[in-house]
Design a protein around this motif. Sequence first.
Motif, mmCIF file in Angstrom:
data_model
loop_
_atom_site.group_PDB
_atom_site.id
_atom_site.type_symbol
_atom_site.label_atom_id
_atom_site.label_comp_id
_atom_site.label_asym_id
_atom_site.label_seq_id
_atom_site.Cartn_x
_atom_site.Cartn_y
_atom_site.Cartn_z
ATOM 1 N N ASN A 161 44.952 37.880 41.339
ATOM 2 C CA ASN A 161 44.141 37.773 40.135
ATOM 3 C C ASN A 161 44.755 38.597 39.020
ATOM 4 O O ASN A 161 45.846 39.170 39.165
ATOM 5 N N MET A 199 44.046 41.370 37.835
ATOM 6 C CA MET A 199 44.169 42.802 38.037
ATOM 7 C C MET A 199 45.288 43.173 39.000
ATOM 8 O O MET A 199 45.633 44.329 39.111
ATOM 9 N N TYR A 243 40.010 52.378 36.717
ATOM 10 C CA TYR A 243 39.284 51.379 35.954
ATOM 11 C C TYR A 243 38.007 52.005 35.445
ATOM 12 O O TYR A 243 37.436 52.893 36.091
ATOM 13 N N ALA A 288 39.075 48.897 44.933
ATOM 14 C CA ALA A 288 39.268 47.514 44.482
ATOM 15 C C ALA A 288 38.542 46.500 45.354
ATOM 16 O O ALA A 288 37.977 45.532 44.852
ATOM 17 N N ILE A 314 35.937 43.375 43.578
ATOM 18 C CA ILE A 314 36.254 41.983 43.257
ATOM 19 C C ILE A 314 35.007 41.125 43.394
ATOM 20 O O ILE A 314 34.169 41.354 44.263
ATOM 21 N N GLU A 328 38.218 36.454 38.305
ATOM 22 C CA GLU A 328 39.323 37.277 38.807
ATOM 23 C C GLU A 328 39.266 38.716 38.334
ATOM 24 O O GLU A 328 40.227 39.455 38.478
ATOM 25 N N TYR A 329 38.172 39.091 37.757
ATOM 26 C CA TYR A 329 38.087 40.449 37.244
ATOM 27 C C TYR A 329 37.329 41.354 38.214
ATOM 28 O O TYR A 329 36.610 40.884 39.090
ATOM 29 N N PHE A 330 37.474 42.625 37.962
ATOM 30 C CA PHE A 330 36.661 43.595 38.694
ATOM 31 C C PHE A 330 35.338 43.781 37.958
ATOM 32 O O PHE A 330 35.292 43.721 36.725
ATOM 33 N N LEU A 342 35.307 45.507 34.310
ATOM 34 C CA LEU A 342 36.039 46.770 34.217
ATOM 35 C C LEU A 342 37.347 46.565 33.456
ATOM 36 O O LEU A 342 37.939 45.487 33.513
ATOM 37 N N ALA A 354 41.220 48.357 32.787
ATOM 38 C CA ALA A 354 42.142 49.354 33.329
ATOM 39 C C ALA A 354 42.185 50.542 32.393
ATOM 40 O O ALA A 354 42.199 50.384 31.170
#
Lengths: 176, 476
Positions: free
Chosen positions: A93, A95, B161, B175, B179, B184-186, B195, B197
């Motif tokens: 993904n 990240m 993050y 992490a 997820i 596809e992001y946190f 979140l 970085a």
Amino acid sequence: MFFHIVLERNMQLHPRHFGRNLRENLVSKLMKDVEGTCSGRHGFVVAITGIENIGKGLIRDGTGFVTFPVKYQCVVFRPFKGEILEAVVTMVNKMGFFAEAGPVQIFVSNHLIPDDMEFQSGDMPNYTTSDGSVKIQKDSEVRLKIIGTRVDATEIFCIGTIKDDFLGVINDPATA
Amino acid sequence: MSVEPFNKLVKLAARAFYDDITTKGDNQPKTGRSDNRGIAVVVLDALTRRQWVREEDLAKDLKLHSKQLRRTLRFFEEEKLITRDHRRETAKGAKIFSAAVAATADGQHPTKEGEEKIKLHTHSYCCLDYAQIYDVVRYRMHRMKKKLKDELDEKNTVQEYICPNCAKRYTALDALRLISMDDEYFHCESCNGELVAESDKLAAQEGGDGDDNARKRRREKLRDMLDKLEVQLKPLVEQLTRVKDLPVPEFGTLQAWEARASAAARSNGDSSGNDPSRSSQGLGGTPMPFLGDTKVEVAFSGVEGKGEGIKSEAESTSLKVLPPWMIKQGMNLTKEQRGEIKQEAKMDGSSVAVEFSDDKKSTESDDKKNLQDEYVKAYYAALLKKQQELEEAAKKQQELSNTSLFDGLSGTSSGRQVGMKSKRDEDEGDDVEWEEAPVAGNSNENYKVDLNVEADATAEAEAEVEDDDDVDWEEG
């Protein structure tokens, strides 16, 4: 890293297993209970290789269960910081990507991926170099270095990097 | 133990790191008047010129409001630059400190003796902690460099993050929990916010992440910062290396420092600086070394030819040409000490004993009294001869001792009460004190005469010795 060590465990056996096959039942139950578990102290128990010693059973009051102290040899896997591992990518993904080396999950964040690799979103999200020669996507095999571990009582999680010499994709499923 | 290099270190660090520190909260509007940036530097500089200082005094010296100063000091305490001490104390306790300050700063001595207030005030004191400052500055530099370097080669750093909504922080180690299945992001665990970085924040304000150009620019920026850091902090680094092998100036705790300061004042022969600290504290430890000098005084009685064998021996060995001021100092302390001990020992029995001895004396031991009177007369004949050289103070002294002796033992008890500490402070000063101790001694010897009938001869000799001590102090 793998270790071959001796561990001890108190096994409780149901009275119905008592009889000629008591020992075999005990060992099979031990394998079922222990293999694949993870302890923060020793790491993942991969396989039991042998029984060292089974102590005297002790009948529990009230239940009829019998407790046997069992010493067994086993192979354990414990990841360490700085260790180089080969892993299979499971998810990519924005990240970064996740990979698995046996039972261990490893996360490689995008700033630990070489600068020349770009994230490409889409049906099959991946990281690709500008010339397209190297691609990291699901099921790619990568060699990575562990730079941090998080060890809980029953869980080990690692973060890794492929931003170093000789790290990165070792076998691309697309080309194979 | 030189403080100077450390002071320089403090000043450099103050200007490097605390120059634009403002102790105001962010919610208050920064008008030109309330802008107190730079105050941290001023306070730190002021502290380099002091040791332990009462915060009110510091505020007065700096013409700052004490609240404002306290806020700054609390900030420095959190930064581990200074140590602070708070204690509840009377006005008298504050005086101890003033005395200690006077001793170290050799400024004007506090002469006013304010009446004692029973009310307790909490006073705060602060002092630079040089050893810790050295470590703090080094650690700070190390962290700064490490942060920049880590970010520069982006190697082996655990990505952080941060949730823009609730400011909760996560590391890459979290992490797996962050997820989400949807995208596809946190996502933040608590507020489900997306979140970002964290390390991008410091150097990368540029839009468009992941751009090759942007990364290059960011690296350049970081390297620039690192270079600038090296150049601008060079004086500080040099000072750190200079200070590295020097012994760190250590003031100890407030109590230890006060005790040491007043002790130092005493050994300097600083009599006026001596007074308040002694009157209020009466340090027991220091007078001990002077006991040797006492013997010198005792032996001095042998000059008149009446001393005992042993004591005259002591005299011949230790009767050196001691400067008179030194004798005075030593005698002063030990006598006081001795007088105190005797007072303590006899205090409970004294009232009884005085009466008792009076009765005894009047009824059964008149002859002894006569004997003693005779002795006293003889002694004063000898004494008068000597006193032709003496000054007025001596006369005063003689009168006092005369009264105490001629009045008999009933007089001694009152004399002893005169000799109580509390009075001593306000009276003429040192002279009086020295007189009192022998009075107590005399009375003590007299008790001996009364009670130990068989030992009166030696007791007399001792009494005489004690009297001779009087003479010596008068001389000195």
